[in-house]
Design an enzyme around this catalytic site. Structure first.
Site, PDB file in Angstrom:
ATOM      1  CG  ASP A   1     -58.175 -87.753  34.482  1.00  0.00           C
ATOM      2  OD1 ASP A   1     -58.406 -87.279  35.617  1.00  0.00           O
ATOM      3  OD2 ASP A   1     -57.413 -87.207  33.659  1.00  0.00           O
TER       4      ASP A   1
ATOM      5  CG  ASN B   1     -53.627 -88.653  42.249  1.00  0.00           C
ATOM      6  OD1 ASN B   1     -54.024 -89.744  41.839  1.00  0.00           O
ATOM      7  ND2 ASN B   1     -53.627 -87.581  41.466  1.00  0.00           N
TER       8      ASN B   1
HETATM    9  C1  IPE Z   1     -59.660 -89.020  38.753  1.00  0.00           C
HETATM   10  O1  IPE Z   1     -60.390 -87.848  38.690  1.00  0.00           O
HETATM   11  C2  IPE Z   1     -59.554 -89.585  40.152  1.00  0.00           C
HETATM   12  C3  IPE Z   1     -58.239 -89.455  40.783  1.00  0.00           C
HETATM   13  C4  IPE Z   1     -57.158 -89.017  40.211  1.00  0.00           C
HETATM   14  C5  IPE Z   1     -58.143 -89.836  42.191  1.00  0.00           C
HETATM   15  P1  IPE Z   1     -59.713 -86.456  39.014  1.00  0.00           P
HETATM   16  O2  IPE Z   1     -59.841 -86.180  40.464  1.00  0.00           O
HETATM   17  O3  IPE Z   1     -58.340 -86.394  38.467  1.00  0.00           O
HETATM   18  O4  IPE Z   1     -60.669 -85.476  38.211  1.00  0.00           O
HETATM   19  P2  IPE Z   1     -60.228 -84.197  37.357  1.00  0.00           P
HETATM   20  O5  IPE Z   1     -59.196 -84.665  36.386  1.00  0.00           O
HETATM   21  O6  IPE Z   1     -59.699 -83.185  38.326  1.00  0.00           O
HETATM   22  O7  IPE Z   1     -61.483 -83.761  36.687  1.00  0.00           O
HETATM   23  C1  IPE Z   2     -54.142 -89.844  36.725  1.00  0.00           C
HETATM   24  O1  IPE Z   2     -55.056 -88.810  36.841  1.00  0.00           O
HETATM   25  C2  IPE Z   2     -54.082 -90.632  37.985  1.00  0.00           C
HETATM   26  C3  IPE Z   2     -55.290 -91.369  38.290  1.00  0.00           C
HETATM   27  C4  IPE Z   2     -56.330 -91.499  37.510  1.00  0.00           C
HETATM   28  C5  IPE Z   2     -55.284 -92.031  39.557  1.00  0.00           C
HETATM   29  P1  IPE Z   2     -54.591 -87.352  37.278  1.00  0.00           P
HETATM   30  O2  IPE Z   2     -55.787 -86.469  37.145  1.00  0.00           O
HETATM   31  O3  IPE Z   2     -53.939 -87.403  38.600  1.00  0.00           O
HETATM   32  O4  IPE Z   2     -53.471 -87.037  36.181  1.00  0.00           O
HETATM   33  P2  IPE Z   2     -53.003 -85.670  35.538  1.00  0.00           P
HETATM   34  O5  IPE Z   2     -52.656 -84.748  36.665  1.00  0.00           O
HETATM   35  O6  IPE Z   2     -54.124 -85.148  34.714  1.00  0.00           O
HETATM   36  O7  IPE Z   2     -51.837 -86.060  34.705  1.00  0.00           O
HETATM   37 MG    MG Z   3     -57.507 -85.778  36.701  1.00  0.00          MG
END
Ligand code: IPE
Ligand code: IPE
Ligand code: MG
Length: 234
Positions: A17, A66
């Protein structure tokens, strides 16, 4: 680097994340965060398998939730997945069996084909397993297991039966869960397999979660007293 560690997890799981925030902090588009995140994933996976000899690694790469992101971002992540598969998986991760958790058939057909080719090409590998969560949800995994049990006409189940129908059938439960970016939640990841896992929350965004941060997570794990409901002294 890891030689003083007495206790290695047998199964480690990562919620990747903070890719988007990492990019934003640098004035870059979110896509650059995902690219840096994938490069980092490859590095950390190599540490897990080849330096630490951890046999089971689970990764949360894309959740069912997602799909709520802009199509442009989803397309970019899908493109990165292609880069991860192709023959590079075999070159980068010798000895690793790829196991996908989640309904990956929802992705474009060329990605599905690459994923299936990689699953087939690695299915005889027994030393290491990479469980890759894509279009994954822990609740859906349990529902999927229940439907499998019903389809097989099984009338009565115990924990072992349910486990056989999970994506991780035959594997040990998760010992250590790491989530980067400071968020302290599961976001629907491996609800069953994490039942007795130790949790480590790192404040570092995933692309910056480097070998040092990884070592910190493992050192923290050394000092966890895992009692599994029992007591030490009698
Ligand atoms: C994790 O990074 C990757 C996926 C969930 C695909 P994020 O895309 O959630 O990054 P933040 O949380 O918006 O910074
Ligand atoms: C969790 O990250 C899912 C992945 C890392 C693939 P998200 O960024 O999607 O989760 P939330 O929205 O912060 O819970
Ligand atoms: Mg995230």
């Amino acid at each position: 680097m890891y030689k003083n560690l007495k206790k290695m997890p047998t199964h480690i799981a990562f919620i990747l994340d903070g890719n988007g925030r990492w990019a934003k902090e640098r004035g870059l588009p979110r896509s650059m965060g995902h690219k840096a995140g994938l490069d980092n994933l490859k590095k950390i996976l190599k540490e897990c398998f080849y330096k630490c000899d951890i046999p089971y690694v689970s990764i949360y790469a894309f959740s069912t939730e997602n799909w709520n992101r802009p199509q442009k971002e989803i397309d970019f992540i899908t493109g990165l997945a292609k880069n991860f598969f192709v023959d590079r998986f075999l070159k980068n991760f010798p000895g690793v069996r790829l196991n996908i958790m989640g309904d990956y058939t929802k992705f474009p057909s060329n990605v599905v084909k690459m994923a299936e080719d990689t699953i087939n090409a690695t299915k005889k590998n027994t030393k290491y397993v990479l469980n890759l969560g894509v279009n994954y949800s822990g609740q859906d995994e349990i529902v999927h297991a229940i439907n499998g049990i019903i389809a097989d006409g099984i009338q009565s189940v115990d924990r072992d039966t349910v486990e056989k129908y999970l994506y991780t059938a035959g594997q040990p439960p998760v010992d250590l869960l790491v989530r980067s970016s400071g968020e302290q939640r599961l976001s629907n990841f491996m609800l069953w397999q994490l039942a007795y896992a130790e949790f480590y929350f790192s404040n570092v965004m995933w692309p910056a979660y480097d070998k040092k941060e990884f070592l910190k997570s493992l050192i923290d794990y050394q000092n966890r007293d895992r009692r599994f409901g029992g007591i030490k002294e009698q």
